[in-house]
Design an enzyme around this catalytic site. Structure first.
Site, short mmCIF file in Angstrom:
data_model
loop_
_atom_site.label_atom_id
_atom_site.label_comp_id
_atom_site.label_asym_id
_atom_site.label_seq_id
_atom_site.Cartn_x
_atom_site.Cartn_y
_atom_site.Cartn_z
N GLY A 240 7.87 48.33 -20.77
CA GLY A 240 7.77 47.00 -20.20
C GLY A 240 9.13 46.33 -20.17
N VAL A 244 9.18 41.41 -23.50
CA VAL A 244 7.95 41.88 -24.14
C VAL A 244 8.27 42.87 -25.25
CG1 VAL A 244 5.80 43.16 -23.75
CG2 VAL A 244 6.54 41.44 -22.09
N GLU A 262 10.51 51.45 -24.29
CA GLU A 262 11.18 51.81 -23.03
C GLU A 262 11.22 50.55 -22.18
OE1 GLU A 262 12.63 54.51 -22.72
OE2 GLU A 262 11.65 55.87 -24.12
N CYS A 296 12.14 52.03 -13.65
CA CYS A 296 13.06 51.70 -14.76
C CYS A 296 14.44 52.27 -14.47
CB CYS A 296 12.53 52.25 -16.07
SG CYS A 296 10.87 51.71 -16.50
#
Length: 510
Positions: A240, A244, A262, A296
């Site tokens: 996320g 978070v 991650e 990502c």
């Protein structure tokens, strides 16, 4: 949509499952899943309750006591069967991934292939959960370390890889002897339900107890917080945002639990004067617009030497002008929609901040309208000339914006710019100069968890450990020796003599 029927997706679905039974809660609100492809409702999901959570946790704890006693190769056999079942459902599941979150159909199928690949990897890993033997300083003593299962592993996934990231964690955790509780993104719950039903069929065929693979769909403020605070969960793996992740780390660390985080990426490619541009340009374009910039590992910064800057810029303008943007359900299109209109607004605001800082949009940056774009989630990917230190460039904007940044000095200057962001996930350099590439991979080079030479920032293989440094969280999952994170390490010493010598030569007589 026939693929929904094949996957067992109903018009209305329940949001919790222990791998055999499904919960029946209806009073916690309903998620209406809207496809970013066409703006149409796909299905609905009843969110789970705190009671559902507690029932699942009790079943998971009970299942762990049984699952951990099954020999690891036998657990690997179950994972092998899951991989085979995913092969059967690769086409419909890939289509659901595309329909629900908007990535291209090729990428949807590719994500399911990642799941299959990690199953294959985990089957082999199930016979290699190895420890080391060390020589003891005490005579007739044997010393070694070994690894034991942890327990219930919570896996919290993001919308952009709605099934693959769960598999990275769940399949390795399973062969390690752990049971898994999955909380998927509320933006992509149908993919999770489909996977749970596929796995459920394997569990039923093998007459395994419920509680090994568990699913719960609910609010982060309630269900998510319960997971973070639950001492029965020794490990939380979360994909996320950095914000978070920071909250997750604080809460789980407060009870001395473990995390695999991650988080954000602000990935760059360096293009030096010695770059092979025929290799570099396709990698840059795919890295920047693949999954509509919602990976990502998306390429967000392009650090280009002044000597080749204009050539690279003009080649990118030509490539971007030829991109086909439209429904991802058609393979001819290069880029589909962003996940929702909120993501589109973030895209627009980021470009405005870039312009306010002095940036110049070279291409794109528009919200697309008209036939085929009714969902309001389609944009034209943007190229912007920028400077690395601008606040908006320092952020991760989950959208197809590529910042072009010029450097004039040597490789040291390029690496300095590259590393001068809070995040540290993926990185790349394009150069045929051995000294430049080795400098990039050295201790003084890229500070990211992934560093590539002459390939782009995205498209990691499951055989390598995946993760990054700094604000990316420091976690590792998937391949290499990442399996160790899902187990507890134990050092054992066995005295096979008739004496009791102490270490460090200590004498103690009674």
């Amino acid at each position: 949509m026939d693929f929904l029927h094949k996957l067992g997706i109903e018009k209305t679905n329940y949001g919790s499952s222990s791998g055999v039974a499904w919960g029946k809660t209806k009073d916690q609100g309903t998620l209406d899943v809207i496809s970013p492809v066409d703006g149409q409702k796909i299905a609905s999901v009843h969110q789970a309750s705190a009671t559902d959570y507690e029932q699942i946790m009790q079943r998971a704890v009970a299942a762990f006591a049984e699952w951990r006693m099954l020999p690891a190769p036998k657990r690997g056999e179950i994972v092998r069967q899951i991989g085979d079942k995913l092969r059967e459902y690769k086409d419909p599941l890939g289509r659901l991934v595309t329909c629900e979150m908007g990535k291209s159909l090729q990428e949807g199928w590719g994500e399911v292939q990642e799941m299959i690949d990690i199953c294959d990897f985990s089957v082999g890993q199930s016979r290699q959960l190895y420890g080391f033997t060390m020589h003891s300083e005490r005579p007739r003593h044997r010393m070694y370390d070994q690894y034991h299962p942890l327990g219930v592993v919570a896996v919290i996934t993001a919308f952009n890889f709605p099934v693959a990231v769960w598999a990275w964690n769940a399949m390795i955790a399973a062969v390690c002897g752990d049971v898994v509780l999955w909380k998927p993104s509320s933006k992509t719950p149908l993919c999770a339900i489909a996977v749970q039903k596929i796995v459920q069929s394997v569990l039923a065929q093998n007459r395994l107890p419920e509680g090994i693979f568990n699913l719960i769909i609910g609010r982060g403020s309630t269900i998510g917080e319960q997971m973070l605070q639950d001492p029965r969960i020794p490990l939380v793996s979360l994909t996320g945002s950095t914000r978070v992740g920071q909250h997750t780390a604080r809460v789980v660390a407060g009870r001395l639990g473990r995390t695999i985080l991650e988080l954000g990426g602000n990935n760059a490619i360096i293009i030096t004067p010695d770059a092979d541009l025929k290799l570099a340009l396709p990698a840059v374009v795919f890295g920047a617009v693949g999954t509509a910039g919602q990976r990502c590992t998306t390429t967000r910064r392009l650090i280009i030497h002044d000597a080749v800057y204009e050539k690279v810029k003009n080649a990118l303008l030509k490539a971007y002008s030829g991109l086909a943007i439209g429904t991802p359900m058609e393979e001819k299109n290069h880029m589909g929609p962003l996940v929702d209109r909120e993501a589109v607004q973030t895209f627009v605001e980021a470009l405005e901040k870039g312009k306010a800082a002095g940036g110049r949009i070279l291409f794109g940056g528009k919200v697309l309208q008209g036939p085929g774009y009714e969902s309001g989630c389609y944009v034209s990917p943007a190229l912007m000339e920028a400077e690395n230190h601008w606040p908006i460039v320092q952020e991760e904007t989950f959208a197809p914006i590529l910042y072009l940044i010029k450097y004039q000095g040597g490789i040291e200057e390029a690496i300095r710019l590259h590393n001068a962001v809070p995040q540290g996930l993926s990185s790349s350099i394009f150069s045929t100069n051995l000294r430049e590439t080795e400098a990039f991979l050295s201790h003084a080079g890229s500070d990211c968890g992934i560093a590539n030479v002459n390939i782009g920032t995205s498209g990691a293989e499951i055989g390598g450990a995946f993760g990054g440094e700094k604000a990316t969280g420091g976690g590792r999952e998937s391949g290499s020796d990442a399996w160790k994170a899902y187990m507890r390490r134990q050092t054992n010493t066995i005295n096979w003599s008739d004496q009791l010598p102490l270490a460090q030569g200590i004498r103690f007589e009674v």
